[in-house]
Design an enzyme around this catalytic site. Structure first.
Site, mmCIF file in Angstrom:
data_model
loop_
_atom_site.group_PDB
_atom_site.id
_atom_site.type_symbol
_atom_site.label_atom_id
_atom_site.label_comp_id
_atom_site.label_asym_id
_atom_site.label_seq_id
_atom_site.Cartn_x
_atom_site.Cartn_y
_atom_site.Cartn_z
ATOM 1 C CE LYS A 83 -2.251 -0.982 3.840
ATOM 2 N NZ LYS A 83 -1.662 -2.292 4.233
ATOM 3 N NE ARG A 104 -4.467 -1.427 9.525
ATOM 4 C CZ ARG A 104 -3.371 -0.816 9.048
ATOM 5 N NH1 ARG A 104 -3.397 0.444 8.701
ATOM 6 N NH2 ARG A 104 -2.258 -1.490 8.916
ATOM 7 N NE ARG A 134 7.103 -2.485 5.800
ATOM 8 C CZ ARG A 134 5.778 -2.480 5.765
ATOM 9 N NH1 ARG A 134 5.145 -2.070 4.690
ATOM 10 N NH2 ARG A 134 5.079 -2.907 6.802
ATOM 11 N NE ARG A 162 6.158 0.079 10.233
ATOM 12 C CZ ARG A 162 5.067 -0.007 9.494
ATOM 13 N NH1 ARG A 162 5.014 0.583 8.320
ATOM 14 N NH2 ARG A 162 4.014 -0.679 9.912
ATOM 15 N NE ARG A 176 1.733 -4.450 11.135
ATOM 16 C CZ ARG A 176 2.682 -4.123 10.263
ATOM 17 N NH1 ARG A 176 3.896 -4.589 10.383
ATOM 18 N NH2 ARG A 176 2.397 -3.320 9.264
HETATM 19 P P1 AMP Z 1 0.631 0.596 8.928
HETATM 20 O O1 AMP Z 1 1.841 1.455 8.802
HETATM 21 O O2 AMP Z 1 -0.502 1.055 8.060
HETATM 22 O O3 AMP Z 1 0.924 -0.860 8.768
HETATM 23 O O4 AMP Z 1 0.086 0.782 10.441
HETATM 24 C C1 AMP Z 1 0.891 0.465 11.551
HETATM 25 C C2 AMP Z 1 0.021 0.270 12.775
HETATM 26 O O5 AMP Z 1 -0.692 1.478 13.082
HETATM 27 C C3 AMP Z 1 -1.067 -0.786 12.648
HETATM 28 O O6 AMP Z 1 -0.593 -2.095 12.885
HETATM 29 C C4 AMP Z 1 -2.065 -0.322 13.718
HETATM 30 O O7 AMP Z 1 -1.612 -0.639 15.026
HETATM 31 C C5 AMP Z 1 -2.004 1.198 13.558
HETATM 32 N N1 AMP Z 1 -2.978 1.675 12.558
HETATM 33 C C6 AMP Z 1 -2.713 2.215 11.328
HETATM 34 N N2 AMP Z 1 -3.852 2.533 10.685
HETATM 35 C C7 AMP Z 1 -4.876 2.183 11.519
HETATM 36 C C8 AMP Z 1 -6.289 2.228 11.413
HETATM 37 N N3 AMP Z 1 -6.896 2.699 10.307
HETATM 38 N N4 AMP Z 1 -7.008 1.782 12.467
HETATM 39 C C9 AMP Z 1 -6.428 1.302 13.583
HETATM 40 N N5 AMP Z 1 -5.090 1.205 13.734
HETATM 41 C C10 AMP Z 1 -4.307 1.638 12.715
#
Ligand code: AMP
Length: 208
Positions: free
Chosen positions: A13, A88, A122, A155, A166
């Site tokens: 994404k 999400r 990553r 990360r 996740r």
């Molecule tokens: P990402 O970088 O999009 O993989 O997001 C990293 C982490 O941030 C996720 O594993 C969640 O803990 C939190 N997070 C990101 N976007 C959301 C969302 N829309 N709703 C809830 N938690 C989120």
């Protein structure tokens, strides 16, 4: 154009969102990036969100919805945006409809087996947000961001154990959105098990 990028962690994404920013000159709204910044800045939101993030769980809906609502109100979103990592949950998708419309939802479909490998390899730039991969998209100089020269990091939530959590969270909470947007006739499925160029070309075709 108002775009949602849907997909499991590691589906691509962020990588594709950044390419779309260049092509269409509209902002990428990554809730993950916004939350990581809040954690780094030790804001109230960041302190509350951190434990969920390191456990591979979702941050509570109301916190994320407010974050997105405020961000979409900024002038740079007037001509469109790319939502990366939001919504999400079904609740987030429903609330989003209270404050904006969406033109298209791109679902990046990847075999689950490939996801762990994609995420643990990553490497992210903590300064400018560029993303690399040790195997599929290495930086020119090992461990250093091509864009700004900062030392790349893994990360905290890209370790194998957290990535697995996740992916489980994705299956349970986020995957139902595929059907949600399919019913609304907004969904385009992209086979994201292929090369970067093939995937991006298909996204462009879907958007046009
Ligand atoms: P990402 O970088 O999009 O993989 O997001 C990293 C982490 O941030 C996720 O594993 C969640 O803990 C939190 N997070 C990101 N976007 C959301 C969302 N829309 N709703 C809830 N938690 C989120």
């Amino acid at each position: 154009m108002k775009i949602i990028l849907l997909g499991a962690p590691g589906a691509g994404k962020g990588t594709n969102a950044k390419k779309l920013v260049e092509k269409y000159n509209i902002p990428q709204i990554s809730t993950g990036d916004l939350l990581r910044k809040a954690v780094k800045d030790r804001t109230k939101l960041g302190i509350e969100a951190e434990s969920y993030m390191t456990a591979g769980k979702l941050v509570p809906d109301d916190l994320v919805i407010n974050l997105v609502r405020e961000r979409l109100n900024k002038p740079d979103c007037k001509n469109g945006f790319i939502l990366d990592g939001f919504p999400r949950t079904t609740t987030q998708a429903e609330k989003l409809e209270d404050f904006t419309t969406i033109d298209i939802v791109i679902n990046l479909d990847v075999d689950t087996q490939a996801l762990v490998r994609r995420s643990v390899g990553r490497r992210s730039c903590p300064n400018c947000g560029s993303v690399f991969h040790v195997e599929f998209n290495p930086p020119k100089k090992e461990g250093i961001c091509d864009n700004c020269g900062t030392k790349l990091i893994l990360r905290k939530d890209d370790t194998a154990e957290t990535v697995k959590a996740r992916i489980e969270t994705y299956k349970e909470k986020t995957a139902p959105l595929i059907e949600y947007y399919n019913e609304k006739k907004l969904l385009r499925n992209i086979d994201a098990n292929r090369s970067f160029d093939e995937i991006f070309n298909d996204i462009i075709t879907a958007l046009s």
